[in-house]
Design an enzyme around this catalytic site. Structure first.
Site, mmCIF file in Angstrom:
data_model
loop_
_atom_site.group_PDB
_atom_site.id
_atom_site.type_symbol
_atom_site.label_atom_id
_atom_site.label_comp_id
_atom_site.label_asym_id
_atom_site.label_seq_id
_atom_site.Cartn_x
_atom_site.Cartn_y
_atom_site.Cartn_z
ATOM 1 N N HIS A 164 -3.169 -10.102 3.013
ATOM 2 C CA HIS A 164 -4.527 -10.390 2.962
ATOM 3 C C HIS A 164 -4.778 -11.617 4.134
ATOM 4 O O HIS A 164 -4.225 -12.431 4.406
ATOM 5 C CB HIS A 164 -4.920 -10.871 1.839
ATOM 6 C CG HIS A 164 -5.158 -9.989 0.957
ATOM 7 N ND1 HIS A 164 -5.413 -10.161 -0.451
ATOM 8 C CD2 HIS A 164 -5.320 -8.436 0.733
ATOM 9 C CE1 HIS A 164 -5.443 -9.115 -1.134
ATOM 10 N NE2 HIS A 164 -5.490 -7.997 -0.353
ATOM 11 N N ARG A 187 0.838 -1.025 -0.016
ATOM 12 C CA ARG A 187 0.075 -0.060 0.098
ATOM 13 C C ARG A 187 0.842 1.065 -0.026
ATOM 14 O O ARG A 187 2.167 1.313 0.350
ATOM 15 C CB ARG A 187 -1.033 0.044 1.289
ATOM 16 C CG ARG A 187 -1.882 -1.237 1.382
ATOM 17 C CD ARG A 187 -2.538 -1.200 2.707
ATOM 18 N NE ARG A 187 -3.718 -2.544 2.872
ATOM 19 C CZ ARG A 187 -3.185 -3.596 3.114
ATOM 20 N NH1 ARG A 187 -1.948 -3.600 3.517
ATOM 21 N NH2 ARG A 187 -4.018 -4.393 3.103
ATOM 22 N N LYS A 239 -1.708 -2.563 7.233
ATOM 23 C CA LYS A 239 -2.999 -2.517 7.804
ATOM 24 C C LYS A 239 -3.445 -3.633 8.712
ATOM 25 O O LYS A 239 -4.159 -3.588 9.918
ATOM 26 C CB LYS A 239 -4.039 -2.613 6.784
ATOM 27 C CG LYS A 239 -5.396 -2.565 6.741
ATOM 28 C CD LYS A 239 -6.186 -2.538 5.516
ATOM 29 C CE LYS A 239 -7.606 -2.416 5.732
ATOM 30 N NZ LYS A 239 -8.242 -2.175 4.245
ATOM 31 N N TYR A 278 -8.473 -11.776 -7.812
ATOM 32 C CA TYR A 278 -7.650 -11.754 -8.663
ATOM 33 C C TYR A 278 -7.480 -13.049 -9.674
ATOM 34 O O TYR A 278 -6.693 -13.255 -10.802
ATOM 35 C CB TYR A 278 -6.039 -11.395 -8.467
ATOM 36 C CG TYR A 278 -6.181 -10.076 -7.687
ATOM 37 C CD1 TYR A 278 -6.115 -8.871 -8.319
ATOM 38 C CD2 TYR A 278 -5.992 -9.933 -6.236
ATOM 39 C CE1 TYR A 278 -6.128 -7.610 -7.712
ATOM 40 C CE2 TYR A 278 -5.849 -8.685 -5.745
ATOM 41 C CZ TYR A 278 -6.031 -7.642 -6.248
ATOM 42 O OH TYR A 278 -6.176 -6.530 -5.500
ATOM 43 N N ARG A 331 -1.171 -1.342 -6.506
ATOM 44 C CA ARG A 331 -1.182 -2.856 -5.812
ATOM 45 C C ARG A 331 -2.012 -3.530 -6.594
ATOM 46 O O ARG A 331 -1.728 -4.858 -6.636
ATOM 47 C CB ARG A 331 -2.017 -2.486 -4.371
ATOM 48 C CG ARG A 331 -2.264 -3.746 -3.688
ATOM 49 C CD ARG A 331 -2.616 -3.196 -2.163
ATOM 50 N NE ARG A 331 -3.207 -4.254 -1.329
ATOM 51 C CZ ARG A 331 -2.261 -5.022 -0.428
ATOM 52 N NH1 ARG A 331 -1.045 -4.816 -0.457
ATOM 53 N NH2 ARG A 331 -3.085 -5.705 0.365
ATOM 54 N N HIS A 390 -4.136 2.918 -5.056
ATOM 55 C CA HIS A 390 -4.353 1.654 -4.943
ATOM 56 C C HIS A 390 -4.071 0.700 -6.358
ATOM 57 O O HIS A 390 -4.037 -0.470 -6.156
ATOM 58 C CB HIS A 390 -5.739 1.188 -4.431
ATOM 59 C CG HIS A 390 -5.577 0.460 -3.104
ATOM 60 N ND1 HIS A 390 -4.558 0.610 -2.183
ATOM 61 C CD2 HIS A 390 -6.293 -0.762 -2.990
ATOM 62 C CE1 HIS A 390 -4.797 -0.429 -1.176
ATOM 63 N NE2 HIS A 390 -5.969 -1.319 -1.802
#
Length: 257
Positions: free
Chosen positions: A214, A113, A136, A223, A191, A188
């Site tokens: 994640h 990020r 995050k 994806y 990313r 973003h």
């Protein structure tokens, strides 16, 4: 939180009900506030009650525990092709800001990020990897990079000092490059571009999950459709071959009665 409490007209916490918040949310939604923002507000307020109860500050149940979030349509994930990447970085290369191009490059080659790249320090740049700690998920993450890029980052930080906040300059570069991106996907997009190219080039979805940090594989699976052999494993590894005679009439005609 303070602004939300003001909008709720500063209620006494024990008097707040799920209906109160649902009515507040409906008015905000009608005024044009996005469902995602309202879901964030619900999660913040719910978390506050949970923490107060955990600390023993309140002895009543969380009034928002059973209130459901608004179902949000998953947004299209945009990513850049090779020509768009060249176009964008060509613009940034000619900008006078010292940091914007290098931060964007770090995001592009690691999938991090913008804030994670912006928080890098010399001590977090190894010969062949970057260490992200301001993530995050609050978990430390290490992503390999080309040693030459590591050298460039260290030299840049020593010459120019810590990265400064230049997300606005990146947004400016996107506009000058003529890229039309969905709302909220400016920085973003780098990313998404990393992840999309990673999968399209044959990368493993579980490896990508670890690289992106994640917590849920479901996030990374967005994806999966870009894989060169997307869904073909259904035919290769599923039971279809063993039971083909159930649906292939040309085979069933030759089965003994």
């Amino acid at each position: 939180m303070d602004r939300m409490v003001e909008r709720l007209k500063n209620p006494v916490a024990i008097m707040l009900t799920a209906t109160d918040f649902a009515e507040y949310r409906a008015k905000r939604l009608a005024s044009g506030i996005s469902p995602k923002t309202l879901n964030n507000e619900l999660s913040y307020l719910r978390a506050m009650f949970n923490e107060l109860r955990r600390l023993g500050e309140i002895d009543y149940r969380n009034p928002l525990a059973l209130l459901r979030a608004i179902r949000v349509q998953e947004r299209e994930l945009s990513y850049l092709d090779t020509s768009q990447i060249d176009q964008l970085f060509g613009v940034m290369r000619n900008m006078r800001h010292p940091h914007v191009e290098l931060i964007a490059m770090i995001c592009l080659v690691t999938g991090c990020r913008w804030g994670e790249a912006q928080g890098l320090t010399v001590s977090r740049v190894a010969d062949g990897a970057l260490q992200f700690v301001n993530t995050k998920s609050k978990r430390r993450r290490v992503v390999p990079i080309d040693p030459k890029l590591a050298d460039r980052i260290r030299a840049h930080l020593r010459e120019h000092g810590a990265f400064s906040n230049c997300r606005d300059r990146f947004d400016e570069a996107v506009a000058r490059a003529g890229l039309n991106l969905p709302a909220g996907q400016k920085s973003h997009v780098l990313r998404h571009t990393f992840a999309s190219h990673f999968i399209a080039n044959g990368g493993n979805i579980l490896t990508l999950q670890k690289i992106l940090g994640h917590s849920s594989l479901a996030m990374t699976m967005r994806y999966a459709h870009l894989a060169p052999d997307h869904l073909q494993d259904v035919l290769a590894f599923g039971p279809a071959k063993e039971f083909r005679h159930f649906f292939d009439t040309s085979l069933s005609e030759h089965q003994p009665s």
